[in-house]
Design a protein around this motif. Structure first.
Motif, PDB file in Angstrom:
ATOM      1  N   SER A  34     108.790  29.920  56.474  1.00  0.00           N
ATOM      2  CA  SER A  34     108.474  31.179  55.789  1.00  0.00           C
ATOM      3  C   SER A  34     109.730  32.048  55.671  1.00  0.00           C
ATOM      4  O   SER A  34     110.024  32.617  54.614  1.00  0.00           O
ATOM      5  CB  SER A  34     107.382  31.919  56.565  1.00  0.00           C
TER       6      SER A  34
ATOM      7  N   ALA B  53     103.763  39.293  51.650  1.00  0.00           N
ATOM      8  CA  ALA B  53     103.049  39.840  52.817  1.00  0.00           C
ATOM      9  C   ALA B  53     102.866  41.350  52.731  1.00  0.00           C
ATOM     10  O   ALA B  53     101.967  41.902  53.378  1.00  0.00           O
ATOM     11  CB  ALA B  53     103.803  39.471  54.096  1.00  0.00           C
TER      12      ALA B  53
ATOM     13  N   GLU C 106     104.218  35.489  53.368  1.00  0.00           N
ATOM     14  CA  GLU C 106     103.205  34.745  54.120  1.00  0.00           C
ATOM     15  C   GLU C 106     103.152  33.338  53.552  1.00  0.00           C
ATOM     16  O   GLU C 106     102.863  33.146  52.371  1.00  0.00           O
ATOM     17  CB  GLU C 106     101.834  35.408  54.010  1.00  0.00           C
TER      18      GLU C 106
ATOM     19  N   SER D 202      99.956  30.853  56.300  1.00  0.00           N
ATOM     20  CA  SER D 202      99.424  31.822  57.275  1.00  0.00           C
ATOM     21  C   SER D 202     100.476  32.341  58.266  1.00  0.00           C
ATOM     22  O   SER D 202     100.121  33.044  59.219  1.00  0.00           O
ATOM     23  CB  SER D 202      98.239  31.251  58.066  1.00  0.00           C
TER      24      SER D 202
ATOM     25  N   ILE E  59     103.921  34.677  58.825  1.00  0.00           N
ATOM     26  CA  ILE E  59     104.541  35.811  58.129  1.00  0.00           C
ATOM     27  C   ILE E  59     105.969  36.049  58.598  1.00  0.00           C
ATOM     28  O   ILE E  59     106.241  36.122  59.807  1.00  0.00           O
ATOM     29  CB  ILE E  59     103.695  37.086  58.341  1.00  0.00           C
TER      30      ILE E  59
ATOM     31  N   TYR F 245     101.935  36.088  63.213  1.00  0.00           N
ATOM     32  CA  TYR F 245     100.557  35.889  62.765  1.00  0.00           C
ATOM     33  C   TYR F 245     100.127  37.080  61.904  1.00  0.00           C
ATOM     34  O   TYR F 245      99.337  36.949  60.980  1.00  0.00           O
ATOM     35  CB  TYR F 245      99.605  35.746  63.946  1.00  0.00           C
ATOM     36  N   LYS F 246     100.652  38.251  62.251  1.00  0.00           N
ATOM     37  CA  LYS F 246     100.433  39.474  61.477  1.00  0.00           C
ATOM     38  C   LYS F 246     101.797  40.048  61.138  1.00  0.00           C
ATOM     39  O   LYS F 246     102.801  39.693  61.749  1.00  0.00           O
ATOM     40  CB  LYS F 246      99.634  40.495  62.297  1.00  0.00           C
ATOM     41  N   LEU F 247     101.820  40.979  60.190  1.00  0.00           N
ATOM     42  CA  LEU F 247     103.092  41.587  59.796  1.00  0.00           C
ATOM     43  C   LEU F 247     103.647  42.477  60.906  1.00  0.00           C
ATOM     44  O   LEU F 247     104.850  42.489  61.163  1.00  0.00           O
ATOM     45  CB  LEU F 247     102.910  42.396  58.505  1.00  0.00           C
TER      46      LEU F 247
END
Length: 261
Positions: A18, A58, A100, A103, A105, A174-176
């Motif tokens: 990514s 993202a 992203e 999945s 990021i 996993y999240k921004l």
């Protein structure tokens, strides 16, 4: 307290993929940075590039953000919304993007000079980038968040610059935005311990003048309180024993800028 997410070796390799799409995108942006180009056209390029490489921007729709990139010009620190503004000779422009992919990021930013900039602005960019590298050196297992923060602070403070305090680096993957927060000021040996598998964004946001910022009515843009230029660089780093593993790279940007000069 929000949970800290640690990544497996396999996860980190996915994040590297990514990050590579994002790093290459910033290299493509570097080719387009010139007087006369609108910030919105850079944003459109990013949207298409990310989708063409199997990813999703993202930032787009993150808490309602309307674009694929944050583009912040001159005294804008971060979170500038792309629009009709045409870049001008002597501007500086922070381009912050996220991808992203499968999945996972990634997040990275670089501040570009548009044409020739004033020597004191050039110095601000150089010192901010140096502080990022010094912060990254501390991102190893066993150190603490404060060691990164102190390394950034110690370097930029020598020049009398203002260190933005309202905005910080962060965990990512996993999240921004994940825990922990990574400030650009602090005490050595303080803060949470850095452990293997942690992936963080280190991002010095440094003002030429005062440290204070103002938040715009658009709900996003943040600028320096005194209207002086602000620089912003960001790398995504996986914490290991003995050495940091920098997942994003500025090598694509540097290659382009090397050809331009």
């Amino acid at each position: 307290m929000s949970k800290v997410y640690y990544k497996s070796t396999e996860d980190i390799e996915q994040l590297r993929k990514s990050a590579n799409v994002l790093s290459q995108l910033l290299g493509e942006i570097a080719k387009q940075i010139r007087p006369g180009i609108t910030t919105l056209s850079l944003d459109r390029l990013a949207y298409e590039y990310i989708h063409d490489h199997g990813g999703r921007p993202a930032f787009l729709d993150y808490n309602g953000f309307p674009n694929s990139l944050c583009i912040s010009v001159n005294d804008q620190v971060v979170h500038g919304i792309p629009g009709k503004y045409e870049l001008r000779e002597g501007d500086i422009v922070s381009v912050d993007g996220g991808v992203e992919l499968n999945s996972f990021i990634s997040d990275s930013a670089y501040t570009f000079a548009v044409g020739e900039v004033l020597p004191e602005v050039k110095q601000l960019l150089r010192v901010t980038l140096e502080s990022l590298d010094l912060g990254i050196e501390q991102a190893v297992a066993g150190k603490r968040v404060g060691d990164i923060a102190y390394a950034v602070q110690e370097h930029v403070s020598r020049y009398g610059y203002g260190i933005v305090r309202e905005l910080v680096g962060h965990g990512v993957g996993y999240k921004l935005h994940e825990k922990p927060e990574i400030p650009n000021y602090g005490k050595r040996g303080s803060g949470s311990k850095l452990e293997e598998g942690l992936v963080i964004c280190i991002e010095p946001m440094i003002n030429m003048g005062k440290a204070g910022v103002k938040f715009w009515d658009d709900g996003w843009t943040v600028s320096s309180v005194d209207g002086k230029p602000s620089a912003h660089y960001e790398h995504m780093v996986a914490v290991h024993k003995g050495r940091p593993d920098v997942l994003t790279t500025f090598s694509y940007i540097e290659e382009v800028l090397g050809k331009k000069n």
